[in-house]
Design a protein around this motif. Structure first.
Motif, PDB file in Angstrom:
ATOM      1  N   VAL A 209       0.841  -1.207   0.000  1.00  0.00           N
ATOM      2  CA  VAL A 209       0.000   0.000   0.000  1.00  0.00           C
ATOM      3  C   VAL A 209       0.869   1.247   0.000  1.00  0.00           C
ATOM      4  CG1 VAL A 209      -1.688   1.318   1.338  1.00  0.00           C
ATOM      5  CG2 VAL A 209      -1.938  -1.160   1.109  1.00  0.00           C
ATOM      6  N   ALA A 210       1.949   1.237   0.769  1.00  0.00           N
ATOM      7  CA  ALA A 210       2.828   2.412   0.851  1.00  0.00           C
ATOM      8  C   ALA A 210       3.525   2.682  -0.476  1.00  0.00           C
ATOM      9  CB  ALA A 210       3.858   2.202   1.961  1.00  0.00           C
ATOM     10  N   ASP A 211       3.915   1.615  -1.186  1.00  0.00           N
ATOM     11  CA  ASP A 211       4.616   1.792  -2.465  1.00  0.00           C
ATOM     12  C   ASP A 211       3.687   2.247  -3.584  1.00  0.00           C
ATOM     13  OD1 ASP A 211       6.908   1.002  -1.213  1.00  0.00           O
ATOM     14  OD2 ASP A 211       6.855  -1.065  -1.973  1.00  0.00           O
ATOM     15  N   SER A 212       2.413   1.900  -3.477  1.00  0.00           N
ATOM     16  CA  SER A 212       1.407   2.289  -4.485  1.00  0.00           C
ATOM     17  C   SER A 212       1.810   1.889  -5.906  1.00  0.00           C
ATOM     18  CB  SER A 212       1.155   3.810  -4.441  1.00  0.00           C
ATOM     19  OG  SER A 212       0.618   4.178  -3.195  1.00  0.00           O
ATOM     20  N   ASP A 213       2.434   0.722  -6.044  1.00  0.00           N
ATOM     21  CA  ASP A 213       2.808   0.278  -7.384  1.00  0.00           C
ATOM     22  C   ASP A 213       1.776  -0.730  -7.909  1.00  0.00           C
ATOM     23  OD1 ASP A 213       3.273  -2.012  -5.967  1.00  0.00           O
ATOM     24  OD2 ASP A 213       5.456  -1.887  -6.083  1.00  0.00           O
ATOM     25  N   ASN A 214       2.058  -1.308  -9.052  1.00  0.00           N
ATOM     26  CA  ASN A 214       1.102  -2.217  -9.682  1.00  0.00           C
ATOM     27  C   ASN A 214       0.919  -3.535  -8.941  1.00  0.00           C
ATOM     28  OD1 ASN A 214       0.612  -0.372 -11.719  1.00  0.00           O
ATOM     29  ND2 ASN A 214       2.211  -1.199 -13.064  1.00  0.00           N
ATOM     30  N   THR A 215       1.777  -3.785  -7.958  1.00  0.00           N
ATOM     31  CA  THR A 215       1.638  -5.021  -7.175  1.00  0.00           C
ATOM     32  C   THR A 215       0.287  -5.087  -6.472  1.00  0.00           C
ATOM     33  OG1 THR A 215       4.030  -5.003  -6.787  1.00  0.00           O
ATOM     34  CG2 THR A 215       2.698  -6.436  -5.380  1.00  0.00           C
ATOM     35  N   ARG A 216      -0.227  -3.917  -6.095  1.00  0.00           N
ATOM     36  CA  ARG A 216      -1.506  -3.916  -5.366  1.00  0.00           C
ATOM     37  C   ARG A 216      -2.640  -4.426  -6.250  1.00  0.00           C
ATOM     38  NH1 ARG A 216      -3.200   2.483  -4.820  1.00  0.00           N
ATOM     39  NH2 ARG A 216      -2.688   3.100  -6.942  1.00  0.00           N
ATOM     40  N   TYR A 217      -2.545  -4.231  -7.561  1.00  0.00           N
ATOM     41  CA  TYR A 217      -3.605  -4.735  -8.452  1.00  0.00           C
ATOM     42  C   TYR A 217      -3.501  -6.255  -8.614  1.00  0.00           C
ATOM     43  CZ  TYR A 217      -4.231   0.188  -9.449  1.00  0.00           C
ATOM     44  OH  TYR A 217      -4.453   1.544  -9.314  1.00  0.00           O
ATOM     45  N   LEU A 218      -2.273  -6.767  -8.553  1.00  0.00           N
ATOM     46  CA  LEU A 218      -2.084  -8.221  -8.557  1.00  0.00           C
ATOM     47  C   LEU A 218      -2.690  -8.823  -7.287  1.00  0.00           C
ATOM     48  CD1 LEU A 218      -0.772 -10.688  -9.959  1.00  0.00           C
ATOM     49  CD2 LEU A 218       1.298 -10.203  -8.614  1.00  0.00           C
ATOM     50  N   LEU A 219      -2.446  -8.160  -6.161  1.00  0.00           N
ATOM     51  CA  LEU A 219      -3.017  -8.610  -4.896  1.00  0.00           C
ATOM     52  C   LEU A 219      -4.539  -8.513  -4.916  1.00  0.00           C
ATOM     53  CD1 LEU A 219      -2.673  -9.556  -1.969  1.00  0.00           C
ATOM     54  CD2 LEU A 219      -2.354  -7.161  -1.309  1.00  0.00           C
ATOM     55  N   LEU A 220      -5.057  -7.435  -5.510  1.00  0.00           N
ATOM     56  CA  LEU A 220      -6.514  -7.256  -5.594  1.00  0.00           C
ATOM     57  C   LEU A 220      -7.150  -8.380  -6.401  1.00  0.00           C
ATOM     58  CD1 LEU A 220      -8.887  -5.344  -4.906  1.00  0.00           C
ATOM     59  CD2 LEU A 220      -8.481  -4.215  -7.098  1.00  0.00           C
ATOM     60  N   ALA A 221      -6.509  -8.757  -7.512  1.00  0.00           N
ATOM     61  CA  ALA A 221      -7.038  -9.859  -8.322  1.00  0.00           C
ATOM     62  C   ALA A 221      -6.986 -11.167  -7.548  1.00  0.00           C
ATOM     63  CB  ALA A 221      -6.233  -9.968  -9.617  1.00  0.00           C
ATOM     64  N   GLY A 222      -5.902 -11.387  -6.802  1.00  0.00           N
ATOM     65  CA  GLY A 222      -5.784 -12.611  -6.015  1.00  0.00           C
ATOM     66  C   GLY A 222      -6.844 -12.709  -4.938  1.00  0.00           C
ATOM     67  N   VAL A 223      -7.062 -11.624  -4.211  1.00  0.00           N
ATOM     68  CA  VAL A 223      -8.083 -11.614  -3.162  1.00  0.00           C
ATOM     69  C   VAL A 223      -9.466 -11.816  -3.773  1.00  0.00           C
ATOM     70  CG1 VAL A 223      -9.192 -10.190  -1.397  1.00  0.00           C
ATOM     71  CG2 VAL A 223      -6.704 -10.192  -1.602  1.00  0.00           C
ATOM     72  N   GLY A 224      -9.687 -11.225  -4.947  1.00  0.00           N
ATOM     73  CA  GLY A 224     -10.973 -11.394  -5.616  1.00  0.00           C
ATOM     74  C   GLY A 224     -11.239 -12.840  -5.993  1.00  0.00           C
ATOM     75  N   LEU A 225     -10.234 -13.549  -6.488  1.00  0.00           N
ATOM     76  CA  LEU A 225     -10.410 -14.948  -6.860  1.00  0.00           C
ATOM     77  C   LEU A 225     -10.589 -15.839  -5.633  1.00  0.00           C
ATOM     78  CD1 LEU A 225      -7.842 -15.250  -9.787  1.00  0.00           C
ATOM     79  CD2 LEU A 225     -10.330 -15.230  -9.943  1.00  0.00           C
ATOM     80  N   VAL A 226      -9.913 -15.506  -4.549  1.00  0.00           N
ATOM     81  CA  VAL A 226     -10.136 -16.236  -3.293  1.00  0.00           C
ATOM     82  C   VAL A 226     -11.573 -16.043  -2.832  1.00  0.00           C
ATOM     83  CG1 VAL A 226      -9.526 -16.349  -0.846  1.00  0.00           C
ATOM     84  CG2 VAL A 226      -7.728 -16.191  -2.571  1.00  0.00           C
ATOM     85  N   LEU A 227     -12.069 -14.824  -2.995  1.00  0.00           N
ATOM     86  CA  LEU A 227     -13.462 -14.535  -2.629  1.00  0.00           C
ATOM     87  C   LEU A 227     -14.434 -15.355  -3.475  1.00  0.00           C
ATOM     88  CD1 LEU A 227     -15.508 -12.872  -1.011  1.00  0.00           C
ATOM     89  CD2 LEU A 227     -15.256 -11.034  -2.685  1.00  0.00           C
ATOM     90  N   VAL A 228     -14.115 -15.555  -4.740  1.00  0.00           N
ATOM     91  CA  VAL A 228     -14.961 -16.376  -5.614  1.00  0.00           C
ATOM     92  C   VAL A 228     -14.985 -17.819  -5.109  1.00  0.00           C
ATOM     93  CG1 VAL A 228     -15.176 -17.378  -7.918  1.00  0.00           C
ATOM     94  CG2 VAL A 228     -14.647 -14.953  -7.667  1.00  0.00           C
ATOM     95  N   GLY A 229     -13.806 -18.373  -4.805  1.00  0.00           N
ATOM     96  CA  GLY A 229     -13.730 -19.758  -4.357  1.00  0.00           C
ATOM     97  C   GLY A 229     -14.488 -20.003  -3.073  1.00  0.00           C
ATOM     98  N   LEU A 230     -14.348 -19.100  -2.106  1.00  0.00           N
ATOM     99  CA  LEU A 230     -15.044 -19.269  -0.836  1.00  0.00           C
ATOM    100  C   LEU A 230     -16.502 -18.825  -0.934  1.00  0.00           C
ATOM    101  CD1 LEU A 230     -12.217 -18.105   1.597  1.00  0.00           C
ATOM    102  CD2 LEU A 230     -12.916 -20.428   1.029  1.00  0.00           C
ATOM    103  N   GLY A 231     -16.791 -17.900  -1.857  1.00  0.00           N
ATOM    104  CA  GLY A 231     -18.183 -17.481  -2.071  1.00  0.00           C
ATOM    105  C   GLY A 231     -19.053 -18.626  -2.557  1.00  0.00           C
ATOM    106  N   PHE A 232     -18.469 -19.538  -3.336  1.00  0.00           N
ATOM    107  CA  PHE A 232     -19.206 -20.732  -3.762  1.00  0.00           C
ATOM    108  C   PHE A 232     -19.599 -21.572  -2.565  1.00  0.00           C
ATOM    109  CE2 PHE A 232     -19.041 -25.275  -4.561  1.00  0.00           C
ATOM    110  CZ  PHE A 232     -19.940 -25.438  -5.600  1.00  0.00           C
ATOM    111  N   LYS A 233     -18.696 -21.731  -1.632  1.00  0.00           N
ATOM    112  CA  LYS A 233     -18.958 -22.608  -0.490  1.00  0.00           C
ATOM    113  C   LYS A 233     -20.060 -22.045   0.411  1.00  0.00           C
ATOM    114  CE  LYS A 233     -17.419 -25.780  -0.251  1.00  0.00           C
ATOM    115  NZ  LYS A 233     -17.986 -27.067  -0.737  1.00  0.00           N
ATOM    116  N   VAL A 234     -20.152 -20.720   0.529  1.00  0.00           N
ATOM    117  CA  VAL A 234     -21.194 -20.136   1.386  1.00  0.00           C
ATOM    118  C   VAL A 234     -22.474 -19.849   0.611  1.00  0.00           C
ATOM    119  CG1 VAL A 234     -19.443 -19.124   2.878  1.00  0.00           C
ATOM    120  CG2 VAL A 234     -20.434 -17.722   1.054  1.00  0.00           C
ATOM    121  N   ALA A 235     -22.497 -20.155  -0.696  1.00  0.00           N
ATOM    122  CA  ALA A 235     -23.679 -19.978  -1.552  1.00  0.00           C
ATOM    123  C   ALA A 235     -24.062 -18.507  -1.707  1.00  0.00           C
ATOM    124  CB  ALA A 235     -24.864 -20.776  -1.013  1.00  0.00           C
TER     125      ALA A 235
END
Length: 504
Positions: A209-235
């Motif tokens: 977050v402090a560096d504000s580089d493009n790494t944060r968008y990679l992290l955002l995509a990763g967290v989003g896909l994790v949310l998809v995987g666990l979102g299936f389990k909770v319906a």
């Protein structure tokens, strides 16, 4: 050079509640080979004993009678022994105990009594417990598979029925698809942070977050896909498509257990990742977490779809399936509230109270469906409960209590769950989301109270069978629903002081 840790370094003692259940499941798998087919009740009894022992150990830890955490990290930080883990364990084990009770007679009268049912149930429960204790993304993935694969098998346990096999196949294919999203998300998070440890991710996020580089968008995509995987389990919508078909086709005793266990495991993993691992992941300094807006949008969509589509259902199992989707939306409100700095502990406690209330209420509702269901898996429509109050007044009163609780009527556990969830949303300035939750709760009153109306004010010849294990399950569920609603202190004291923050 890599040093192999010894038992003392791993602090295995801290894993005793779940370790007891896993060892018990393995021993039961072997013991069941020597138990005759006509005496599978022994297998059920042994499963209940194993669950009870693990439950006692978890309660002792939750009440600080025994401290399992020891003096160092558990399993080199892969396992987290805290009160959140203890609370998840208690909810999962209560669900499993009720699951054994509702299955005992159901399996016998439907001709599918096989000992491996109870072994699979224990492994599912172990997966839920590992999800709650996960300190690493790899543990979350392994625990999710341990939770899911036995459920795929249990869904198709009525092999003589095409509908049961179809539900298992749908659940398996969509579950495998969701797992691939989770794995890809974990890979992206690792690419952004250089670690899969939740504490390591939490420490790395500040620098990202402090560096504000493009790494944060990679992290955002990763967290989003994790949310998809666990979102299936909770319906959660739009990952809910499997729920109605699987709930309708799977054996009802499986659905009673799965409807709660899968949610508890899914939300435990989701909280570990979002509130424990990336609560400080913000695109703008001083803002809410980057994932908060996505979560509250999912919450709104889930509540709207679940409640609106449930109105059109005439089959009790499908109605409760869409009800389950709607309740995932209510819990997601509190998950979103945890995205605001400082609101995490209150939101986590609200979710745990809601899950405990939902355990008693939902298992109890499905237990009543089991009581009226025929041996060939028919008679699960509204006709099955018409006039139930005249033939079985106590059973009708219990079902009415469960419907009131699912609606959120005061003096029930469901009301207290929604109260804490909505309060956490208001504290996090999510007034609009809380308002949608209140309005959709009012909508849900139509289809829940329609069941009560059918039992008390419509003519019918409803018949029900409640052998003692099922009757006890319904009684315990009703007692839990009332106690949490009338004396909420019981639930709030259990969840008091629970936090997921690595910063203390």
């Amino acid at each position: 050079m890599f040093q192999v840790p010894d038992i003392g370094d791993l602090n295995v003692w801290a894993t005793l509640p779940v370790l007891t259940l896993v060892i018990g499941a393995c021993l039961l798998l072997v013991a069941d080979l020597f138990i005759p087919q006509e005496r599978k009740s022994i297998t059920a009894g042994l499963a209940a004993v194993g669950i009870g022992l693990s439950l006692v150990l978890s309660l002792l830890s939750l009440t600080d009678v025994i401290d399992y955490s020891g003096s160092g990290p558990v399993m080199q930080g892969m396992f987290i022994a805290d009160h959140f883990t203890d609370m998840v364990n208690v909810i999962a084990l209560v669900t499993a105990l009720l699951g054994v009770m509702v299955a005992y007679d159901y399996l016998q009268r439907t001709g599918i009594q096989r000992g491996e049912y109870y072994v699979l149930l224990l492994f599912v429960t172990s997966g839920v417990m590992f999800m709650g204790a996960a300190g690493d993304l790899t543990v979350i993935f392994i625990a999710l598979e341990l939770l899911s694969i036995p459920l795929y098998i249990l869904s198709g346990f009525r092999r003589d029925q095409a509908q049961s096999e179809e539900s298992a196949m749908k659940y398996f294919l969509l579950g495998a698809f969701a797992s691939s999203f989770l794995v890809y998300g974990i890979a992206l998070v690792y690419g952004a942070t250089g670690t899969t440890s939740l504490q390591g991710i939490w420490q790395a996020v500040d620098q990202i977050v402090a560096d504000s580089d493009n790494t944060r968008y990679l992290l955002l995509a990763g967290v989003g896909l994790v949310l998809v995987g666990l979102g299936f389990k909770v319906a959660a919508v739009p990952f809910h498509m499997w729920t109605p078909d699987v709930y309708q086709g799977a054996p009802t005793s499986v659905v009673a257990f799965m409807s709660v266990a899968a949610k508890v495991g899914g939300f435990a993993g989701l909280l570990r990742v979002l509130v424990g691992g990336v609560p400080n992941f913000m695109l703008e300094a001083g803002d809410a977490a980057a994932w908060q807006s996505t979560v509250w949008l999912l919450a709104i969509l889930t509540m709207l779809l679940g409640n609106i589509v449930a109105i059109a259902q005439s089959d009790l199992k499908r109605l409760l399936a869409y009800s389950s989707i709607a309740h995932a939306g209510y819990i997601l409100i509190a998950v979103a509230a945890a995205g605001l700095p400082g609101e995490g502990p209150e939101a986590v406690q609200a979710i745990l109270i809601y899950l405990l209330a939902y355990t008693f209420t939902n298992v109890g509702a499905f237990a009543v469906v089991i009581a009226v269901e025929h041996n060939d898996a028919t008679n699960t429509g509204l006709d099955a409960i018409r006039g139930l109050s005249r033939s079985r007044p106590a059973l009708a009163a219990a079902m009415a209590l469960f419907m009131f609780s699912l609606t959120g009527i005061p003096l029930t556990a469901g009301f207290m769950g929604k109260w804490f969830v909505f309060r956490s949303a208001i504290s996090a300035d999510l007034m609009g989301v809380a308002l949608v939750g209140v309005l959709t709760s009012a909508v849900s009153a139509y289809y829940y109270l329609r069941i009560v109306w059918a039992m008390y004010f419509e003519e019918g010849e409803s018949n029900a069978s409640t052998p003692w294990p099922l009757a006890w399950a319904i009684g315990i569920s009703a007692a839990g629903t009332l106690l949490i609603g009338v004396i909420p202190y019981l639930a709030t004291e259990m969840a008091k002081g629970i936090t997921l923050a690595f910063g203390g």
